[in-house]
Design a protein around this motif. Sequence first.
Motif, PDB file in Angstrom:
ATOM      1  N   UNK A 130      60.478  42.295  30.933  1.00  0.00           N
ATOM      2  CA  UNK A 130      59.679  41.204  31.521  1.00  0.00           C
ATOM      3  C   UNK A 130      59.662  39.978  30.606  1.00  0.00           C
ATOM      4  N   UNK A 131      59.608  40.192  29.300  1.00  0.00           N
ATOM      5  CA  UNK A 131      59.654  39.062  28.367  1.00  0.00           C
ATOM      6  C   UNK A 131      60.988  38.323  28.484  1.00  0.00           C
ATOM      7  N   UNK A 132      62.059  39.077  28.578  1.00  0.00           N
ATOM      8  CA  UNK A 132      63.371  38.459  28.716  1.00  0.00           C
ATOM      9  C   UNK A 132      63.503  37.673  30.001  1.00  0.00           C
ATOM     10  N   UNK A 133      62.985  38.212  31.085  1.00  0.00           N
ATOM     11  CA  UNK A 133      63.038  37.508  32.368  1.00  0.00           C
ATOM     12  C   UNK A 133      62.255  36.202  32.296  1.00  0.00           C
ATOM     13  N   UNK A 134      61.084  36.253  31.661  1.00  0.00           N
ATOM     14  CA  UNK A 134      60.277  35.038  31.521  1.00  0.00           C
ATOM     15  C   UNK A 134      61.013  33.973  30.717  1.00  0.00           C
ATOM     16  N   UNK A 135      61.749  34.392  29.692  1.00  0.00           N
ATOM     17  CA  UNK A 135      62.502  33.447  28.873  1.00  0.00           C
ATOM     18  C   UNK A 135      63.688  32.864  29.624  1.00  0.00           C
ATOM     19  N   UNK A 136      64.500  33.726  30.183  1.00  0.00           N
ATOM     20  CA  UNK A 136      65.733  33.280  30.818  1.00  0.00           C
ATOM     21  C   UNK A 136      65.451  32.398  32.024  1.00  0.00           C
ATOM     22  N   UNK A 137      64.494  32.812  32.851  1.00  0.00           N
ATOM     23  CA  UNK A 137      64.197  32.061  34.070  1.00  0.00           C
ATOM     24  C   UNK A 137      63.087  31.034  33.872  1.00  0.00           C
ATOM     25  N   UNK A 138      62.525  31.000  32.645  1.00  0.00           N
ATOM     26  CA  UNK A 138      61.499  30.022  32.283  1.00  0.00           C
ATOM     27  C   UNK A 138      60.366  29.981  33.315  1.00  0.00           C
ATOM     28  N   UNK A 139      59.747  31.133  33.502  1.00  0.00           N
ATOM     29  CA  UNK A 139      58.632  31.234  34.438  1.00  0.00           C
ATOM     30  C   UNK A 139      57.413  31.820  33.735  1.00  0.00           C
ATOM     31  N   UNK A 140      56.258  31.521  34.286  1.00  0.00           N
ATOM     32  CA  UNK A 140      55.003  32.066  33.794  1.00  0.00           C
ATOM     33  C   UNK A 140      54.432  32.992  34.861  1.00  0.00           C
ATOM     34  N   UNK A 141      53.797  34.058  34.414  1.00  0.00           N
ATOM     35  CA  UNK A 141      53.259  35.020  35.347  1.00  0.00           C
ATOM     36  C   UNK A 141      51.746  35.048  35.359  1.00  0.00           C
ATOM     37  N   UNK A 142      51.206  36.073  35.959  1.00  0.00           N
ATOM     38  CA  UNK A 142      49.764  36.213  36.110  1.00  0.00           C
ATOM     39  C   UNK A 142      49.154  37.123  35.045  1.00  0.00           C
TER      40      UNK A 142
ATOM     41  N   UNK B 197      56.823  41.291  42.814  1.00  0.00           N
ATOM     42  CA  UNK B 197      57.623  40.705  43.886  1.00  0.00           C
ATOM     43  C   UNK B 197      58.464  39.538  43.390  1.00  0.00           C
ATOM     44  N   UNK B 198      57.890  38.742  42.482  1.00  0.00           N
ATOM     45  CA  UNK B 198      58.632  37.606  41.933  1.00  0.00           C
ATOM     46  C   UNK B 198      59.830  38.093  41.120  1.00  0.00           C
ATOM     47  N   UNK B 199      59.600  39.095  40.277  1.00  0.00           N
ATOM     48  CA  UNK B 199      60.672  39.641  39.442  1.00  0.00           C
ATOM     49  C   UNK B 199      61.772  40.243  40.310  1.00  0.00           C
ATOM     50  N   UNK B 200      61.378  41.009  41.308  1.00  0.00           N
ATOM     51  CA  UNK B 200      62.362  41.641  42.198  1.00  0.00           C
ATOM     52  C   UNK B 200      63.185  40.589  42.933  1.00  0.00           C
ATOM     53  N   UNK B 201      62.544  39.505  43.347  1.00  0.00           N
ATOM     54  CA  UNK B 201      63.260  38.445  44.065  1.00  0.00           C
ATOM     55  C   UNK B 201      64.243  37.725  43.138  1.00  0.00           C
ATOM     56  N   UNK B 202      63.840  37.503  41.885  1.00  0.00           N
ATOM     57  CA  UNK B 202      64.706  36.821  40.930  1.00  0.00           C
ATOM     58  C   UNK B 202      65.965  37.626  40.628  1.00  0.00           C
TER      59      UNK B 202
END
Length: 263
Positions: A162-174, A187-192
């Motif tokens: 999840x940390x890697x996904x946040x970095x690569x896609x530059x998104x913030x979560x809840x 759902x956001x992660x699965x869609x990405x």
Amino acid sequence: RKVAAAADNANVDDTIHPQNAFQSLCRIVAGQQLAGAAARTVWKRLLVTTQHNLTPQTVLRLADRGLEEHLQKPAGLSKAKARSILALATAFQDLDSDQASEVVGDDDVVRVNDEFLTTAEDSLLRETLLKIKGIGPWSCDMFMMFYLERSDILPIGDLGVRKGIAKVFQIRGKGQGGSLCQKKDAQIVEALLEPYRPFQSLISYYMWKAADTKDFYKDNDDANNHSTVAKSPTRQSEAMKKRNATETPEKPAAKKKSRLVTP
């Protein structure tokens, strides 16, 4: 202490792939919620504790002598992990390869073997493993990715992924501090990562690497800053004015006197 010292000094290749499904699941349980180095240390101690004979029979024999004294403490396991490894040993015992791969009796005790675990479909495999005490979704994902080497596993429950996904896609979560939450942002992660099917195991591995790359943000920020300046003439002109104001103007070159040459 003696076992811990022996494990530290033992010539144990802790990077070796487990020899069977039971050993793989034991290693995964031993490494739950631990960093890499700590997980490898516990794995080595577990091998030493079982005298490099990590089988269901060995675990059951040690448990009969005293689970805490002969398995948990020598291997550096928590009570929950020791009980989970015991549950695995119970699940793997007394089931020959030619028997039914899953037998759930009146006491709801799961019986599994290598043949079933290596051939069952993902959904059935996950459903069966989750019935074993101490085996959760994360453990199932790790088992399918690294032992079975299945190509399309997305371990959303893994913090590093999840940390890697946040970095690569530059998104913030809840999650806390804007991190991606395992449940709320699923759902956001699965869609990405949907476009990466059927190779989500591979992209998940890259997400782990991205999470461990310290300069990942810095390199991307530098690239973004350069592109922003190039696209913003206003900021570019302001920067030019500031630079010109601080520079000392050059003196004009002296004019040379022309000479007339008389023929």
